[in-house]
Design an enzyme around this catalytic site. Sequence first.
Site, PDB file in Angstrom:
ATOM      1  N   GLU A  22       0.833  -1.203   0.000  1.00  0.00           N
ATOM      2  CA  GLU A  22       0.000   0.000   0.000  1.00  0.00           C
ATOM      3  C   GLU A  22       0.868   1.253   0.000  1.00  0.00           C
ATOM      4  O   GLU A  22       0.579   2.223  -0.703  1.00  0.00           O
ATOM      5  CB  GLU A  22      -0.904  -0.021   1.235  1.00  0.00           C
ATOM      6  N   GLY A  64      -1.418   4.748   6.893  1.00  0.00           N
ATOM      7  CA  GLY A  64      -0.553   5.007   8.039  1.00  0.00           C
ATOM      8  C   GLY A  64      -0.049   6.432   7.996  1.00  0.00           C
ATOM      9  O   GLY A  64       0.507   6.870   6.985  1.00  0.00           O
TER      10      GLY A  64
END
Length: 407
Positions: free
Chosen positions: A269, A392
């Site tokens: 990702e 994140g």
Amino acid sequence: MYEWSDTDLMFRDALRGFIDKEVRPHVDELESGALPPFDIIRKLYSTFGLADMAREGLEKSLARERGDAPSGEKSSAFSGAGSMGVVLNSELAGVSLGLVASLGVSLGLAAGTIRSRGTLAQKERWLPGLVTFETVGAWAITEPDSGSDAFGGMKSYVRRDGDDYILNGNKTFITNGPYADVMIVYAKLDEGDASVDRRDRKVLAFILDKGMEGLTQSPPFKKMGMNSSPTGELFFDNVRITKDRLLGETEDSGKSDGKSSAKESFAAERIGIASLSLGIINECHRLSIEYAKSRKLWGREIGQFQLIQLKLAEMEVARINVQNMVFNAIERTAAGDKVSLAEASAMKLYSSRAATEVAMEAVQLFGGNGYMAEYRVEQLARDAKSLMIYAGSNEIQVTHIAKGLLG
């Protein structure tokens, strides 16, 4: 040195034609949330034959796993990690970042997790719909009280009930959550042993389907940016999960290890964020150059003023740096050289920051017009900011990079 191939450039030009015809006219509907992105993505797949490529590639892969095909035969699966996948992601990101988020989570995270961790039976059951985008996937790990502390702060839990599991809890900020047909859900295993710290309990991954009893999918959230991608919550109230939905189908195989599975997805990702950042930088760069040539002050094009030239030059430096990061990832992926989580975090940290700085400078270059939604750099600035939080937060990327350096 890596460069875009002639095939990549042909695909890029054809894709831009599709975007001009099928995406740009609907940006306002997508941004308002009135138009979910899925039908446009399916039309994209149909137009470029991506569904057929994905179907053929999956069939070859499953045949090899079943032992029905020569092990050396290569599949023609369309991968987001390859050059054409990067072209697709970056071109779409410059117009409607949410389209790429919805596509990437469904194809890269949901389908990708089943590909790497699922049993043959699970792959045969869920992948045909996911890889062709006939069904929409979601990947659910984040919770209201966990955020960057994804594993330690996780409160969703499962308890064994005979051969089944009972799932309770909820997930938030889930891309595609409101509409997903298939969901990869991570939860702690609670065996009733009070001596085991909740933070240290085993994390398992499960495959859920829309409509299961006890599963509720919330309406989409209203967000600052990336509005063309529906984001919501998932609620679990005594959801009964049979063992065939446990990723890997056994707790002892290693494939069901939720922490290991999630970390693999984190790296993929975060590498993908660089492609999205490149798309936003490219579009801001293009729009800024056009505006600098057409906007006049004091009888001169503003592109003749040195401060405007400085902004354009710094955008170009950012474009080159992020593009080189993307090229490096393409080359290494093709060579089978795995990019570590720390390296992926470094790519994410730098590229998302660069995209946000470029987009904000584009708004500044446009002046009052840049603050107006009509000129689109306003949307790009909001979208770019999401990349500093998405996959994140950038703060947690610093921790992963430092751990990689310090060992």
